[in-house]
Design a protein around this motif. Structure first.
Motif, PDB file in Angstrom:
ATOM      1  N   ALA A  95      -7.421   0.035   0.992  1.00 20.79           N
ATOM      2  CA  ALA A  95      -8.490   0.982   1.357  1.00 20.79           C
ATOM      3  C   ALA A  95      -9.787   0.556   1.164  1.00 20.79           C
ATOM      4  O   ALA A  95     -10.762   0.732   1.833  1.00 20.79           O
ATOM      5  N   LEU A  96      -9.961  -0.149   0.160  1.00 22.12           N
ATOM      6  CA  LEU A  96     -11.374  -0.561  -0.156  1.00 22.12           C
ATOM      7  C   LEU A  96     -11.883  -1.878   0.476  1.00 22.12           C
ATOM      8  O   LEU A  96     -12.936  -2.022   1.020  1.00 22.12           O
ATOM      9  N   VAL A 155      -6.878  -9.919   1.147  1.00 19.21           N
ATOM     10  CA  VAL A 155      -7.025 -10.690   2.318  1.00 19.21           C
ATOM     11  C   VAL A 155      -6.780 -10.093   3.597  1.00 19.21           C
ATOM     12  O   VAL A 155      -7.500 -10.199   4.563  1.00 19.21           O
ATOM     13  N   ILE A 156      -5.716  -9.363   3.655  1.00 18.06           N
ATOM     14  CA  ILE A 156      -5.366  -8.656   4.898  1.00 18.06           C
ATOM     15  C   ILE A 156      -6.238  -7.503   5.332  1.00 18.06           C
ATOM     16  O   ILE A 156      -6.730  -7.320   6.229  1.00 18.06           O
ATOM     17  N   ALA A 157      -6.697  -6.874   4.307  1.00 16.30           N
ATOM     18  CA  ALA A 157      -7.520  -5.720   4.487  1.00 16.30           C
ATOM     19  C   ALA A 157      -9.142  -6.346   4.995  1.00 16.30           C
ATOM     20  O   ALA A 157      -9.497  -5.698   5.885  1.00 16.30           O
ATOM     21  N   VAL A 212      -6.465   4.893   7.843  1.00 18.98           N
ATOM     22  CA  VAL A 212      -5.985   3.888   7.040  1.00 18.98           C
ATOM     23  C   VAL A 212      -6.175   3.863   5.417  1.00 18.98           C
ATOM     24  O   VAL A 212      -5.092   3.545   4.742  1.00 18.98           O
ATOM     25  N   SER A 213      -7.583   4.076   5.085  1.00 22.24           N
ATOM     26  CA  SER A 213      -7.716   4.105   3.797  1.00 22.24           C
ATOM     27  C   SER A 213      -6.926   5.351   2.866  1.00 22.24           C
ATOM     28  O   SER A 213      -6.588   5.008   1.727  1.00 22.24           O
ATOM     29  N   ILE A 214      -6.943   6.405   3.462  1.00 22.44           N
ATOM     30  CA  ILE A 214      -6.180   7.539   2.855  1.00 22.44           C
ATOM     31  C   ILE A 214      -4.601   7.177   2.616  1.00 22.44           C
ATOM     32  O   ILE A 214      -4.150   7.086   1.601  1.00 22.44           O
ATOM     33  N   ASN A 215      -4.254   6.763   3.663  1.00 27.78           N
ATOM     34  CA  ASN A 215      -2.591   6.522   3.668  1.00 27.78           C
ATOM     35  C   ASN A 215      -2.596   5.263   2.789  1.00 27.78           C
ATOM     36  O   ASN A 215      -1.650   5.266   1.894  1.00 27.78           O
TER      37      ASN A 215
END
Length: 310
Positions: free
Chosen positions: A67-68, A201-203, A54-57
């Protein structure tokens, strides 16, 4: 449709967690390695794979906050939500290695992340190299010294498996976790976007809970099967992997730039606070154990965090 994706994702994650745990226990038997070490290496890396993907994408398509926020939110969810729920199911004995190596390394990794961000709001490529190098040093230390330091009691029902079965269960488990997380995130983020909330917020809510479900599945299965050494080792190890491997590798590929200041002024302090509080909880009121009361404290803290975020 989105609800079907979420349900399908959850089923895959639970199956994947079970297969992964089966391979981890068999591997610890075959190599004569304490289960807490396996939990902090093999299981943690596999359950951190969704965060890494997820973070790389997200970073590559210019959504650094995703990512963060995913990593910071996942670390909060691992200890607040996952450990909280796991403790409600039963008391957990804690190994001495927790405060000698595991917890200090998690706090150092968390501090490094804050230090790298506070200056210029960017995790540069050379800082990613530092994070990933620290992980390699930690793993070498873990396998070299902690292998003999941890007292391990094997349940009687553990059975050695042939190598091909260990590899098969590990691959199936990893694929189940990855595929399940993909389905879950796709369904959950589409639902969240419909409500018009920000990437951050989603993350830190939807995506981080979604990518923490492998840890939840693996930990609950570990507790049910009385593999509690794997359960705590997996969660602490996963938090270390999230910062050092996920953000380390992602920032080596492309620098991670902070967009929403609340990640730095609020979320990261929640991560540091919940990570820190685990230590006094282990020792108070009785040493080397966590129980349902600690679980309630952690879950309450997580609920407050989610409420304030939303």
């Amino acid at each position: 449709m989105n609800f079907l994706l979420i349900i399908g994702g959850l089923v895959l994650l639970i199956l994947g967690g079970n297969w992964l745990l089966k391979s981890a226990v068999a591997l610890s038997l075959k190599l004569d390695i304490p289960k807490i070490v396996i939990g902090m290496t093999v299981v943690s890396f596999a359950t951190s794979a969704p965060e890494l993907i997820v973070s790389i994408n997200a970073a590559l398509i210019g959504k650094s906050d995703l990512a963060l926020g995913n990593v910071i939110g996942s670390n909060i969810a691992n200890l607040g939500l996952v450990l909280g729920i796991t403790l409600l199911l039963g008391t957990m004995e804690v190994q001495k290695s927790f405060y000698k190596t595991d917890w200090p390394v998690m706090m150092i990794a968390s501090g490094l992340l804050y230090f790298f961000l506070i200056g210029d709001n960017v995790i540069e490529q050379y800082e990613g190299v530092i994070l990933f190098s620290f992980l390699i040093i930690f793993l070498i230390f873990l396998l070299r010294f902690q292998k003999t330091a941890v007292i391990d009691e094997l349940p009687e029902d553990d059975e050695p498996l042939p190598l091909y079965k260990i590899v098969l269960f590990f691959i199936l488990g990893g694929l189940g976790l990855w595929g399940g997380s993909e389905l879950l995130i796709k369904g959950a983020t589409t639902l969240a976007t419909e409500f018009g909330v920000t990437d951050r917020v989603i993350a830190v809510t939807v995506v981080s809970i979604g990518t923490s479900i492998p840890e939840l599945a693996a930990s609950i299965i570990a507790v049910v099967k009385k593999e509690k050494a794997i359960s705590l080792g997996n969660l602490i190890g996963s938090n270390i992997f999230n910062i050092l491997a996920v953000l380390g590798i992602t920032s080596i590929i492309t620098p991670i730039t902070l967009v929403d200041d609340r990640l730095l002024t609020s979320d990261i302090f929640w991560m540091l606070g919940i990570s820190f509080i685990i230590l006094p909880l282990v020792f108070i009121p009785k040493g080397y154990r966590l129980n349902w009361k600690d679980g309630i404290i952690l879950l309450a803290a997580y609920c407050i965090f989610i409420y304030l975020t939303i």
